[in-house]
Motif scaffolding. Sequence first.
Motif, PDB file in Angstrom:
ATOM      1  N   LEU A 150      25.494  36.053   4.021  1.00 17.93           N
ATOM      2  CA  LEU A 150      26.017  34.815   3.439  1.00 17.93           C
ATOM      3  C   LEU A 150      26.912  34.093   4.442  1.00 17.93           C
ATOM      4  CD1 LEU A 150      25.767  33.416   0.675  1.00 17.93           C
ATOM      5  CD2 LEU A 150      27.869  34.558  -0.008  1.00 17.93           C
ATOM      6  N   ARG A 151      27.705  34.845   5.186  1.00 14.66           N
ATOM      7  CA  ARG A 151      28.576  34.224   6.184  1.00 14.66           C
ATOM      8  C   ARG A 151      27.764  33.657   7.344  1.00 14.66           C
ATOM      9  NH1 ARG A 151      31.895  36.462  10.609  1.00 14.66           N
ATOM     10  NH2 ARG A 151      33.414  34.858  11.157  1.00 14.66           N
ATOM     11  N   LEU A 152      26.668  34.305   7.702  1.00 17.07           N
ATOM     12  CA  LEU A 152      25.796  33.742   8.733  1.00 17.07           C
ATOM     13  C   LEU A 152      25.278  32.372   8.301  1.00 17.07           C
ATOM     14  CD1 LEU A 152      23.755  36.880   9.857  1.00 17.07           C
ATOM     15  CD2 LEU A 152      25.472  35.654  11.192  1.00 17.07           C
ATOM     16  N   ASP A 153      24.940  32.242   7.019  1.00 14.92           N
ATOM     17  CA  ASP A 153      24.536  30.935   6.493  1.00 14.92           C
ATOM     18  C   ASP A 153      25.676  29.931   6.615  1.00 14.92           C
ATOM     19  OD1 ASP A 153      22.006  31.756   5.844  1.00 14.92           O
ATOM     20  OD2 ASP A 153      22.389  32.027   3.712  1.00 14.92           O
ATOM     21  N   ASP A 154      26.888  30.376   6.297  1.00 11.28           N
ATOM     22  CA  ASP A 154      28.048  29.492   6.365  1.00 11.28           C
ATOM     23  C   ASP A 154      28.283  29.021   7.796  1.00 11.28           C
ATOM     24  OD1 ASP A 154      30.730  28.629   4.860  1.00 11.28           O
ATOM     25  OD2 ASP A 154      31.307  29.438   6.805  1.00 11.28           O
ATOM     26  N   MET A 155      28.201  29.928   8.758  1.00  6.28           N
ATOM     27  CA  MET A 155      28.404  29.549  10.152  1.00  6.28           C
ATOM     28  C   MET A 155      27.265  28.665  10.665  1.00  6.28           C
ATOM     29  SD  MET A 155      30.221  32.790  12.067  1.00  6.28           S
ATOM     30  CE  MET A 155      28.913  33.974  11.776  1.00  6.28           C
ATOM     31  N   THR A 156      26.050  28.897  10.158  1.00 10.71           N
ATOM     32  CA  THR A 156      24.927  28.039  10.535  1.00 10.71           C
ATOM     33  C   THR A 156      25.130  26.623  10.024  1.00 10.71           C
ATOM     34  OG1 THR A 156      23.425  29.946  10.495  1.00 10.71           O
ATOM     35  CG2 THR A 156      22.429  27.754  10.403  1.00 10.71           C
ATOM     36  N   ALA A 157      25.572  26.503   8.765  1.00 12.37           N
ATOM     37  CA  ALA A 157      25.857  25.173   8.217  1.00 12.37           C
ATOM     38  C   ALA A 157      26.947  24.472   9.024  1.00 12.37           C
ATOM     39  CB  ALA A 157      26.273  25.295   6.747  1.00 12.37           C
ATOM     40  N   LEU A 158      27.964  25.233   9.462  1.00 11.11           N
ATOM     41  CA  LEU A 158      29.031  24.660  10.288  1.00 11.11           C
ATOM     42  C   LEU A 158      28.487  24.240  11.647  1.00 11.11           C
ATOM     43  CD1 LEU A 158      31.936  23.981  11.001  1.00 11.11           C
ATOM     44  CD2 LEU A 158      32.340  26.411  11.464  1.00 11.11           C
ATOM     45  N   ASN A 199      32.838  14.397   2.369  1.00  5.93           N
ATOM     46  CA  ASN A 199      31.922  13.840   3.366  1.00  5.93           C
ATOM     47  C   ASN A 199      30.750  14.776   3.636  1.00  5.93           C
ATOM     48  OD1 ASN A 199      33.566  15.755   4.549  1.00  5.93           O
ATOM     49  ND2 ASN A 199      33.545  14.777   6.565  1.00  5.93           N
ATOM     50  N   VAL A 200      30.058  15.183   2.563  1.00  2.39           N
ATOM     51  CA  VAL A 200      28.871  16.016   2.719  1.00  2.39           C
ATOM     52  C   VAL A 200      27.690  15.304   2.076  1.00  2.39           C
ATOM     53  CG1 VAL A 200      30.111  18.200   2.787  1.00  2.39           C
ATOM     54  CG2 VAL A 200      29.415  17.273   0.584  1.00  2.39           C
ATOM     55  N   SER A 201      26.524  15.548   2.612  1.00  5.33           N
ATOM     56  CA  SER A 201      25.320  14.956   2.049  1.00  5.33           C
ATOM     57  C   SER A 201      24.967  15.638   0.743  1.00  5.33           C
ATOM     58  CB  SER A 201      24.154  15.094   3.039  1.00  5.33           C
ATOM     59  OG  SER A 201      24.468  14.507   4.275  1.00  5.33           O
ATOM     60  N   GLU A 202      24.179  14.955  -0.051  1.00  2.49           N
ATOM     61  CA  GLU A 202      23.784  15.519  -1.347  1.00  2.49           C
ATOM     62  C   GLU A 202      23.009  16.819  -1.131  1.00  2.49           C
ATOM     63  OE1 GLU A 202      21.207  14.291  -5.343  1.00  2.49           O
ATOM     64  OE2 GLU A 202      21.487  12.866  -3.710  1.00  2.49           O
ATOM     65  N   GLY A 203      23.437  17.845  -1.839  1.00  2.00           N
ATOM     66  CA  GLY A 203      22.780  19.141  -1.718  1.00  2.00           C
ATOM     67  C   GLY A 203      23.280  20.001  -0.576  1.00  2.00           C
ATOM     68  N   GLU A 204      24.114  19.455   0.303  1.00  6.46           N
ATOM     69  CA  GLU A 204      24.600  20.228   1.442  1.00  6.46           C
ATOM     70  C   GLU A 204      25.589  21.299   0.997  1.00  6.46           C
ATOM     71  OE1 GLU A 204      26.971  19.442   5.659  1.00  6.46           O
ATOM     72  OE2 GLU A 204      26.011  17.787   4.590  1.00  6.46           O
ATOM     73  N   ARG A 205      25.580  22.403   1.711  1.00  2.05           N
ATOM     74  CA  ARG A 205      26.466  23.511   1.373  1.00  2.05           C
ATOM     75  C   ARG A 205      27.927  23.124   1.569  1.00  2.05           C
ATOM     76  NH1 ARG A 205      26.333  29.178   1.702  1.00  2.05           N
ATOM     77  NH2 ARG A 205      24.144  29.092   2.278  1.00  2.05           N
ATOM     78  N   ARG A 206      28.735  23.384   0.561  1.00  3.06           N
ATOM     79  CA  ARG A 206      30.183  23.248   0.670  1.00  3.06           C
ATOM     80  C   ARG A 206      30.779  24.650   0.800  1.00  3.06           C
ATOM     81  NH1 ARG A 206      31.651  20.590  -4.868  1.00  3.06           N
ATOM     82  NH2 ARG A 206      30.498  22.470  -5.439  1.00  3.06           N
ATOM     83  N   PRO A 207      31.973  24.764   1.384  1.00  4.37           N
ATOM     84  CA  PRO A 207      32.588  26.098   1.476  1.00  4.37           C
ATOM     85  C   PRO A 207      32.697  26.791   0.123  1.00  4.37           C
ATOM     86  CG  PRO A 207      33.719  24.591   2.931  1.00  4.37           C
ATOM     87  CD  PRO A 207      32.727  23.757   2.153  1.00  4.37           C
ATOM     88  N   TRP A 208      32.988  26.016  -0.927  1.00  2.00           N
ATOM     89  CA  TRP A 208      33.118  26.654  -2.241  1.00  2.00           C
ATOM     90  C   TRP A 208      31.805  27.281  -2.690  1.00  2.00           C
ATOM     91  CZ3 TRP A 208      36.107  29.128  -5.184  1.00  2.00           C
ATOM     92  CH2 TRP A 208      35.803  29.346  -6.525  1.00  2.00           C
TER      93      TRP A 208
END
Length: 420
Positions: free
Chosen positions: A30-38, A384-393
């Motif tokens: 899950l954190r790999l996904d978070d870092m990828t989104a970042l 400032n995120v696009s619709e459907g984009e991952r948020r930290p929450w």
Amino acid sequence: MSSAAETRLEPSDTDIEGSTRRIRDALRQLRLDDMTALAIKQQNERGPIVIASPSWLRQSWLNLKSYFTFLVMTWAQTFRSIFLSSKLDFGDKVSVFVFALGASVVLWLAFLWCLVTTSPPVEWLYSKSILGRQAGNIDWVNSMNPNLYRNLTPQQSTAARSKLGLVPDLNARNPREFDLDVAKLLLQISALMYERSHIDTVLAVQTIQRSLDIHTLSLDSTRQRLEDSADRASNAPGRLYQNVVRHTDQAQADEVQSATQAVRDSDRPEAAAALQPNNSSPPTVNDVVTAADAASRGVIDIWAAEYGVAFEPVSELASLSKAYCSVFWDPKSTWMVVAFKGTDLRWFEEWAVDFTATFFDMSREIPSFHYVHDGFKDRLWPTNVSEGERRPWDTIAASIRLVTAELASIRPPGTMIDVW
């Protein structure tokens, strides 16, 4: 006579080990996904990530600009309140002026503090001192109490961990009671959040960014991948990372060198094994990311192992700043702690945010929750995120669901998991 299933209310050691392994694996994916989104966010907004802190002079200039911005905003609002508002009486206006003056003075002192403590000579002296990382692996924030992580006795730790998992009596007159053992344990967890190596985390995100599959990252496909990952985060952790990062490709030489140095500095020889080059399988992008993550954990893993608590970072809060979120849990009990790193004493930007704070009601996002600091809100629920984009929450909520579901799965039906 009771059956074995009826008498065995507590999970076996095998159950606990399996549950802990599954939680760790899922949270790391899950954190790999978070870092990828970042990494994608940084690529779209600022371009390639450079692992280089601004020079002391440039950072001091940026801090000074932040201070003047604070002065303009604060005093403009103060003068509007004093001279243009008819709702404030004389005493209220005096209070507004005194507060603005006091905040300006305190923040100026904070600016001077950051100016001095981040200067190269002071950094060098600190690194050589007994409080520095080279001697005791203690961050500036915790240097005033270098024995902080040894202050909790085994008896206090056991008592705190058992009480954190107790179900409160909601019918009691005051279901919340102060407990010193619990307070000490939570204080240590909050202090531990400062001990993660930020530069190693940036190395992991930079490596991911360099390995993004640019040919498949059109705007539409990126949004679809992010949306799919955000919607199914708890069901398929690692999906985004595996889809858009060439994680099995051979890592670049400078990445391997930086990761190898990081794990050596952090005394993690087991993490360096995968980085040793050989003809059959040279180090991959995933090897570098895994090693950089291991190097970043510092004293936190040591403390967690000593006190029987598990730890995993889960989100970088959509930023390459030092703020991040982690979870701690007791594999043998029924509780978890969601922890956020607080204000860095030498990071002036965070001081400025604290002094310009407003508060927002977040009960719509989290039922029964109330007001939060706007800096905290912007990190967890950015606008400032696009619709459907991952948020930290999205990542944090998925982490909570994963840990609580897994802890409950090895216990009797109906077992409640406390989230602190």
